[in-house]
Design an enzyme around this catalytic site. Structure first.
Site, PDB file in Angstrom:
ATOM      1  N   LYS A 266       0.907  -1.153  -0.127  1.00 40.91           N
ATOM      2  CA  LYS A 266       0.128  -0.039   0.064  1.00 40.91           C
ATOM      3  C   LYS A 266       0.758   1.213   0.054  1.00 40.91           C
ATOM      4  O   LYS A 266       0.709   2.112  -0.735  1.00 40.91           O
ATOM      5  CB  LYS A 266      -0.834   0.066   1.185  1.00 40.91           C
ATOM      6  CG  LYS A 266      -1.643   1.346   1.353  1.00 40.91           C
ATOM      7  CD  LYS A 266      -2.479   1.232   2.523  1.00 40.91           C
ATOM      8  CE  LYS A 266      -1.896   1.674   3.934  1.00 40.91           C
ATOM      9  NZ  LYS A 266      -1.329   3.043   4.352  1.00 40.91           N
ATOM     10  N   ASN A 267       1.888   1.100   0.962  1.00 44.98           N
ATOM     11  CA  ASN A 267       2.524   2.369   0.967  1.00 44.98           C
ATOM     12  C   ASN A 267       3.586   2.680  -0.154  1.00 44.98           C
ATOM     13  O   ASN A 267       4.349   3.780   0.148  1.00 44.98           O
ATOM     14  CB  ASN A 267       3.068   2.534   2.541  1.00 44.98           C
ATOM     15  CG  ASN A 267       2.076   2.726   3.425  1.00 44.98           C
ATOM     16  OD1 ASN A 267       1.081   3.086   3.400  1.00 44.98           O
ATOM     17  ND2 ASN A 267       2.599   2.438   4.886  1.00 44.98           N
TER      18      ASN A 267
ATOM     19  N   CYS B  10      -5.559  12.816  12.783  1.00 48.77           N
ATOM     20  CA  CYS B  10      -5.611  11.505  12.518  1.00 48.77           C
ATOM     21  C   CYS B  10      -5.567  10.919  13.695  1.00 48.77           C
ATOM     22  O   CYS B  10      -5.226  11.290  14.753  1.00 48.77           O
ATOM     23  CB  CYS B  10      -4.424  11.100  11.687  1.00 48.77           C
ATOM     24  SG  CYS B  10      -4.216   9.341  11.868  1.00 48.77           S
TER      25      CYS B  10
ATOM     26  N   ARG C 113      -8.383  -0.867   4.434  1.00 54.27           N
ATOM     27  CA  ARG C 113      -7.774   0.292   3.877  1.00 54.27           C
ATOM     28  C   ARG C 113      -6.355  -0.357   3.824  1.00 54.27           C
ATOM     29  O   ARG C 113      -5.369   0.175   2.737  1.00 54.27           O
ATOM     30  CB  ARG C 113      -7.679   1.555   4.893  1.00 54.27           C
ATOM     31  CG  ARG C 113      -8.897   2.124   5.431  1.00 54.27           C
ATOM     32  CD  ARG C 113      -8.531   3.347   6.065  1.00 54.27           C
ATOM     33  NE  ARG C 113      -7.545   4.018   5.153  1.00 54.27           N
ATOM     34  CZ  ARG C 113      -6.724   5.073   5.869  1.00 54.27           C
ATOM     35  NH1 ARG C 113      -7.061   5.576   7.224  1.00 54.27           N
ATOM     36  NH2 ARG C 113      -5.877   5.833   5.284  1.00 54.27           N
TER      37      ARG C 113
ATOM     38  N   ASP D 184       4.889   0.895  11.930  1.00 53.56           N
ATOM     39  CA  ASP D 184       3.371   0.014  11.617  1.00 53.56           C
ATOM     40  C   ASP D 184       3.337  -1.272  12.040  1.00 53.56           C
ATOM     41  O   ASP D 184       2.253  -2.075  11.724  1.00 53.56           O
ATOM     42  CB  ASP D 184       3.491   0.150  10.052  1.00 53.56           C
ATOM     43  CG  ASP D 184       3.341   1.623   9.715  1.00 53.56           C
ATOM     44  OD1 ASP D 184       3.504   1.755   8.346  1.00 53.56           O
ATOM     45  OD2 ASP D 184       2.754   2.361  10.422  1.00 53.56           O
TER      46      ASP D 184
ATOM     47  N   ARG E  16       0.029  14.810  12.900  1.00 53.57           N
ATOM     48  CA  ARG E  16       0.500  14.478  11.595  1.00 53.57           C
ATOM     49  C   ARG E  16       0.525  15.622  10.733  1.00 53.57           C
ATOM     50  O   ARG E  16      -0.050  15.621   9.469  1.00 53.57           O
ATOM     51  CB  ARG E  16       0.049  13.330  10.882  1.00 53.57           C
ATOM     52  CG  ARG E  16      -0.170  11.879  11.756  1.00 53.57           C
ATOM     53  CD  ARG E  16      -0.821  10.808  11.025  1.00 53.57           C
ATOM     54  NE  ARG E  16       0.311  10.422   9.869  1.00 53.57           N
ATOM     55  CZ  ARG E  16      -0.401   9.467   9.491  1.00 53.57           C
ATOM     56  NH1 ARG E  16      -1.434   8.756   9.339  1.00 53.57           N
ATOM     57  NH2 ARG E  16       0.327   8.752   8.081  1.00 53.57           N
TER      58      ARG E  16
HETATM   59  C1  EPZ Z   1       4.021   7.279   6.329  1.00 54.79           C
HETATM   60  O1  EPZ Z   1       3.065   8.226   6.957  1.00 54.79           O
HETATM   61  C2  EPZ Z   1       3.041   5.887   6.108  1.00 54.79           C
HETATM   62  N1  EPZ Z   1       2.033   6.259   5.276  1.00 54.79           N
HETATM   63  C3  EPZ Z   1       2.547   5.483   7.501  1.00 54.79           C
HETATM   64  O2  EPZ Z   1       1.822   4.275   7.407  1.00 54.79           O
HETATM   65  C4  EPZ Z   1       3.691   5.183   8.519  1.00 54.79           C
HETATM   66  O3  EPZ Z   1       3.254   5.095   9.847  1.00 54.79           O
HETATM   67  C5  EPZ Z   1       4.663   6.413   8.540  1.00 54.79           C
HETATM   68  O4  EPZ Z   1       5.190   6.904   7.253  1.00 54.79           O
HETATM   69  C6  EPZ Z   1       6.025   6.163   9.310  1.00 54.79           C
HETATM   70  O5  EPZ Z   1       6.700   4.954   8.891  1.00 54.79           O
HETATM   71  C7  EPZ Z   1       2.234   6.087   4.019  1.00 54.79           C
HETATM   72  O6  EPZ Z   1       3.351   5.783   3.326  1.00 54.79           O
HETATM   73  C8  EPZ Z   1       1.029   6.446   3.154  1.00 54.79           C
HETATM   74  P1  EPZ Z   1       5.841  10.639   8.417  1.00 54.79           P
HETATM   75  P2  EPZ Z   1       3.644   9.502   6.756  1.00 54.79           P
HETATM   76  O7  EPZ Z   1       5.775  11.860   7.733  1.00 54.79           O
HETATM   77  O8  EPZ Z   1       4.669   9.922   5.762  1.00 54.79           O
HETATM   78  C9  EPZ Z   1       6.041  14.156  11.574  1.00 54.79           C
HETATM   79  C10 EPZ Z   1      -0.024   2.804   7.937  1.00 54.79           C
HETATM   80  O9  EPZ Z   1      -0.400   2.280   8.788  1.00 54.79           O
HETATM   81  N2  EPZ Z   1       5.920  14.846  10.465  1.00 54.79           N
HETATM   82  O10 EPZ Z   1       7.146   9.790   8.231  1.00 54.79           O
HETATM   83  O11 EPZ Z   1       2.544  10.467   7.037  1.00 54.79           O
HETATM   84  C11 EPZ Z   1       4.755  13.227  11.676  1.00 54.79           C
HETATM   85  O12 EPZ Z   1       3.644  13.814  12.527  1.00 54.79           O
HETATM   86  C12 EPZ Z   1       0.565   4.343   7.707  1.00 54.79           C
HETATM   87  O13 EPZ Z   1       0.003   2.028   6.903  1.00 54.79           O
HETATM   88  C13 EPZ Z   1       5.924  16.413  10.871  1.00 54.79           C
HETATM   89  O14 EPZ Z   1       6.177  16.849  11.953  1.00 54.79           O
HETATM   90  O15 EPZ Z   1       4.437   9.837   8.214  1.00 54.79           O
HETATM   91  C14 EPZ Z   1       5.377  11.894  12.517  1.00 54.79           C
HETATM   92  O16 EPZ Z   1       5.497  12.153  13.805  1.00 54.79           O
HETATM   93  C15 EPZ Z   1       0.082   5.018   9.141  1.00 54.79           C
HETATM   94  N3  EPZ Z   1       5.906  17.097   9.560  1.00 54.79           N
HETATM   95  C16 EPZ Z   1       6.767  11.596  11.914  1.00 54.79           C
HETATM   96  O17 EPZ Z   1       7.022  13.155  11.365  1.00 54.79           O
HETATM   97  C17 EPZ Z   1       5.644  16.849   8.513  1.00 54.79           C
HETATM   98  O18 EPZ Z   1       5.621  17.522   7.522  1.00 54.79           O
HETATM   99  C18 EPZ Z   1       6.682  10.776  10.855  1.00 54.79           C
HETATM  100  O19 EPZ Z   1       5.790  10.913   9.950  1.00 54.79           O
HETATM  101  C19 EPZ Z   1       5.695  15.426   8.287  1.00 54.79           C
HETATM  102  C20 EPZ Z   1       5.671  14.645   9.419  1.00 54.79           C
END
Ligand code: EPZ
Length: 417
Positions: free
Chosen positions: A22-23, A117, A397, A305, A122
């Protein structure tokens, strides 16, 4: 609303075919916005989030065709609607991934700001900051990101935090920028590498994907390509934990063992036998496991995850262990539901102390997010009696035909409407 009914106690045995990731599929689908030529994709999983992304791309103007071999072909020759409306973004945060490619190719994009979320606030500030560093003019108005630029310019961007979709959005934007972009403190997740490989197949010039420094030499245009999405490492990990907990022997096929090293080593530490081949992983367990400490962190460390699934495993393992979540501030929603099944878990801040209990007892529980629902399925597979999991739409999902696959492995599980 659909629910799942599980009668626990059956050891799992046999082979399970792993679906596409998915990701990885979500960002790769948005790469179709970068070229006027067709992108033909294989191994795209049939999931709710994928349908939502295809609907969004279709709304923007991408022509989407599916053939009888499960190939998805996306043609972005004309994109009249350079926007992602709130209605589509609110159901799937990954819709933010249309921002970088649309802005890079057309010089404008209007994307609804994702809301909060279940697992955390996020924000997407790092996506926006990176695009601004490449010269984009960005305003947030009425809940929408309005982005404009003549042509994005190459830039050196040091990311404050490791962000997966942030890295993916900026990598896609930089592929069509004027000049070279260097992303520092970039995400190293296998899904980022898979996207980079697809972009390179489309003619992008990218070095260092998989490391924390990615260099992208912008080109004037990208061409069409054929690409197969990688295997889903989180689905793989979920089935391995299911087999470990139920005391079974399962082979996951069409898998990619090198994307799961942290998970495999924790399963071995818990006492399961794990063997790997080129595209398969086999686990053998008597179900008598030792509780193991896990601490989530960006790849190649232990994936967030898989945190909920390991909490379910520790709940029925020998001894006690700590589960520390460092990525998301609210990813323990499954704890209360596990307690309803009889688990012994204490939470303090970002750490949960899990003391293994001899047995869980079936009950009615509620799924709160995608991986929490997977955790409850695993707990239901070992709980005595019947477990009912409500709000199972979360599971759909991210898991393709999970109850069918589990039934093939000997589980007693069915969906009720
Ligand atoms: C990706 O989400 C995955 N989703 C998530 O999988 C996964 O948990 C996550 O990466 C971490 O591995 C997809 O790829 C579609 P991040 P993403 O930006 O990219 C903070 C699942 O279960 N942050 O790496 O949204 C954020 O709040 C899902 O399949 C900021 O502060 O996660 C978090 O604390 C859930 N500002 C951390 O960074 C930003 O602009 C990491 O989030 C971006 C992120």
């Amino acid at each position: 609303m659909d629910a799942l009914l599980i009668h626990g106690g059956n050891p799992l045995a046999g082979e399970v075919r792993i679906s596409g990731a998915k990701n990885a599929a979500l960002p790769i689908l948005t790469a179709s916005l970068l070229s006027a030529e067709p992108l033909k994709l294989g191994n795209v999983p049939h999931l709710k989030d994928i349908s939502t992304m295809l609907a969004l791309l279709g709304h923007m103007g991408v022509r989407v065709t599916l053939d009888d071999k499960n190939h998805v072909t996306l043609s972005g020759e004309s994109i009249p609607h350079k926007e992602a409306p709130y209605e589509m973004v609110k159901t799937m945060r990954a819709a933010i991934l249309v921002l970088g490619p649309t802005l890079a190719r057309f010089g404008e994009a209007r994307v609804s700001l994702p809301g909060g979320c279940a697992i955390g606030s996020r924000p997407v500030d790092l996506h926006i900051k990176g695009l601004q560093a490449m010269g984009a003019d960005i305003n947030i108005e009425h809940g929408y990101i309005h982005a404009r630029c003549k042509r994005l310019q190459g830039a050196r961007i040091v990311m404050d935090m490791v962000t997966v979709t942030g890295t993916e959005n900026l990598m896609m934007a930089a592929a069509l920028a004027d000049g070279t972009t260097v992303l520092e403190n970039a995400a190293r997740e296998p899904e980022v590498v898979d996207l980079a490989r697809c972009l390179i197949a489309m003619g992008a010039k990218i070095e260092g994907a998989g490391s924390d420094v990615i260099t992208i030499h912008g080109v004037d245009s990208l061409h069409g390509a054929e690409y197969a999405v990688m295997a889903d490492r989180i689905e793989t990990g979920t089935f391995l934990v299911a087999a470990a907990m139920t005391g079974g022997r399962v082979r996951a096929t069409h898998a990619q063992p090198d994307t799961l090293e942290a998970v495999i080593s924790k399963l071995r530490e818990a006492g399961a036998q794990v063997s790997v081949g080129e595209d398969w992983i086999e686990i053998d367990s008597d179900g008598k496991l030792k509780a193991v400490d896990v601490r989530t962190a960006p790849h190649p460390a232990f994936p967030t995850d898989m945190q909920a699934q390991f909490m379910a495993m520790n709940a029925v393992s020998e001894g006690a262990a700590s589960v520390t979540e460092t990525i998301f501030e609210n990813r323990f929603m499954h704890v209360q539901e596990l307690r309803r099944l009889g688990a012994n878990i204490e939470v303090s801040g970002h750490t949960a102390l899990v003391r293994g209990v001899p047995r869980l007892d079936g009950a009615i529980v509620m799924a709160t997010d995608l991986r929490a629902s997977a955790c409850l399925v695993l707990a239901g597979l070992v709980a005595a009696g019947e477990t009912t999991i409500e709000r199972i739409y979360h599971l759909d999902r991210g898991y393709e035909r999970i109850e069918e696959k589990l039934t093939q492995l000997g589980a007693r599980i069915k969906r009720v409407h």
